[in-house]
Write an enzyme that holds these catalytic residues in place. Sequence first.
Site, PDB file in Angstrom:
ATOM      1  N   TRP A  69      40.163  33.881  43.537  1.00 33.93           N
ATOM      2  CA  TRP A  69      39.767  35.119  42.879  1.00 33.93           C
ATOM      3  C   TRP A  69      39.462  34.970  41.396  1.00 33.93           C
ATOM      4  CZ3 TRP A  69      43.233  34.950  39.129  1.00 33.93           C
ATOM      5  CH2 TRP A  69      44.424  34.278  39.406  1.00 33.93           C
ATOM      6  N   ASN A  70      39.840  33.849  40.772  1.00 37.09           N
ATOM      7  CA  ASN A  70      39.823  33.826  39.302  1.00 37.09           C
ATOM      8  C   ASN A  70      38.425  33.805  38.702  1.00 37.09           C
ATOM      9  OD1 ASN A  70      39.756  31.219  40.418  1.00 37.09           O
ATOM     10  ND2 ASN A  70      40.585  30.266  38.592  1.00 37.09           N
ATOM     11  N   GLU A 112      39.118  21.258  45.513  1.00 36.61           N
ATOM     12  CA  GLU A 112      39.368  21.400  44.074  1.00 36.61           C
ATOM     13  C   GLU A 112      40.636  22.219  43.953  1.00 36.61           C
ATOM     14  OE1 GLU A 112      40.126  23.044  40.938  1.00 36.61           O
ATOM     15  OE2 GLU A 112      38.286  24.229  41.099  1.00 36.61           O
ATOM     16  N   LEU A 113      41.723  21.541  43.572  1.00 36.37           N
ATOM     17  CA  LEU A 113      43.047  22.148  43.662  1.00 36.37           C
ATOM     18  C   LEU A 113      43.624  22.415  42.275  1.00 36.37           C
ATOM     19  CD1 LEU A 113      44.261  19.907  46.615  1.00 36.37           C
ATOM     20  CD2 LEU A 113      43.020  22.087  46.704  1.00 36.37           C
ATOM     21  N   CYS A 149      41.856  26.835  36.666  1.00 33.15           N
ATOM     22  CA  CYS A 149      42.381  25.537  37.081  1.00 33.15           C
ATOM     23  C   CYS A 149      42.312  24.530  35.951  1.00 33.15           C
ATOM     24  CB  CYS A 149      41.631  25.032  38.306  1.00 33.15           C
ATOM     25  SG  CYS A 149      39.831  25.038  38.121  1.00 33.15           S
ATOM     26  N   LYS A 152      34.598  32.621  52.664  1.00 33.85           N
ATOM     27  CA  LYS A 152      35.789  33.466  52.750  1.00 33.85           C
ATOM     28  C   LYS A 152      36.314  33.596  51.334  1.00 33.85           C
ATOM     29  CE  LYS A 152      40.540  33.890  54.378  1.00 33.85           C
ATOM     30  NZ  LYS A 152      41.000  34.342  53.044  1.00 33.85           N
TER      31      LYS A 152
END
Length: 458
Positions: free
Chosen positions: A132-133, A230-231, A264, A156
Amino acid sequence: MATDITTVNPATNTKIATYDLMDDTTVKLAIEECHTAFLQWREWSLEGRAQVIGAIAKALRDNKEEFAQLMTKEVGKLIADSREEIELCAAICDYTAKTGPTELADEERDIAPGKGVITYAPIGVIYGIQPWNFPCYQAVRYTIANLMAGNGVLLKHAANCTGSGLYLRDLFQNAGLPEHLFTVLVIDHDQSDRVIENDLVRGITLTGSDDAGRIVAEKAASVLKKTVLELGSNDAYLVLEDADLDVAVEACVTGRIYNNGQTCVNAKRFIVTAPHYDEFVKRFTDKMEATELGDPTEEETALGPMARDDLRDKLAEQVAESVAKGATLLCGGELPEKTGAWYPATVLVDVVPGQPAYDDELFGPVASIIRAEDDEDALRIANDSRYGLGGGVFSRDSERARTLASKYFDTGMVSINGYTIALPNMPFGGVKNSGYGREHGGFGMKEFTNAKSLFITQ
């Protein structure tokens, strides 16, 4: 089991809209329609695809204010940041449209006997699970690259920015993208697992936490499908012994509170060498303490709300646990008595291993300042992390900083004497628990293509 999604304005906790979840039959049909659209889209020339992507750039700019207001309402972004995000997305489209036909063109090589050809063939429907960011950017980042490559795309989006995902779908279609080629799935997590399993889905990309990455990667691996992940990260910014403190303090504060601290690649851990430590702590803390919370729709606001109450509460728990384990709170750290997902700019020192402020990602406006004895110690601390997405180095000797960053900083991206989020022409991605694969810079266009070898002997 929930049957709908309700979006809420995090600045006021007021309802925005309600969306019905799709049933399984509708989801299956949507995937099939996306695949059918892909079969036609892959026949388009590279130049034809680029022309549509260029039109999407124009549509983003033409609708910037309306889209920005929606994003700010859904996730609490500062309105200026929302506008900047849409401009970045338009620039990504521009770059992709300009360079895509060259990046994806056939390559010829000499072979014995004859000629070898490498052709980058699209593989089909690519499924993206996005947070959402950055409601526009997170979707555009993988979508535009894959559309240029000739793939179909499923999205999604995070539940709290469902409206932004649907807005983007309509904008793409109005700009000339064929119907169903970019499809938004309004679904829950159980349905998402079934999307991964669907035979027509050929690749999965996710941006999210490392825990979410493990789950999705395992599910995709069970059906032998490629992933790009991408975590999270706890990006370290190093203030070396020869740093310009004015430059470092300014960039570090900006890097910590950008996007309300929910990025992130926010600057999160500030590793400061002994000669600068006391002065950096004072000046940095003064600037953070002076950063006031305010209405994200107002132009002069410096820090808005977090995106949801539960995210704010998790951050507060991480700060409290860090303090309980020895960290010292210099400013912030207390929940304001007002409706909404508010959390103040916060600074922690005496941060050591075993505390969330050292080990984990603090996804909000909380800074961890760590003292290093010298430059070598600073680099050791920076690499003492399970993450490796971004980071920064401050030094008056930019060539030395470049060498340290390129050879010894174990992370995917490094800013030198500044703070940078993402650029269309530079690869974006990380190492270790921050994931794998690359987006932007031409790399993302090929992640989900089949580099096919043709051997022509006559």
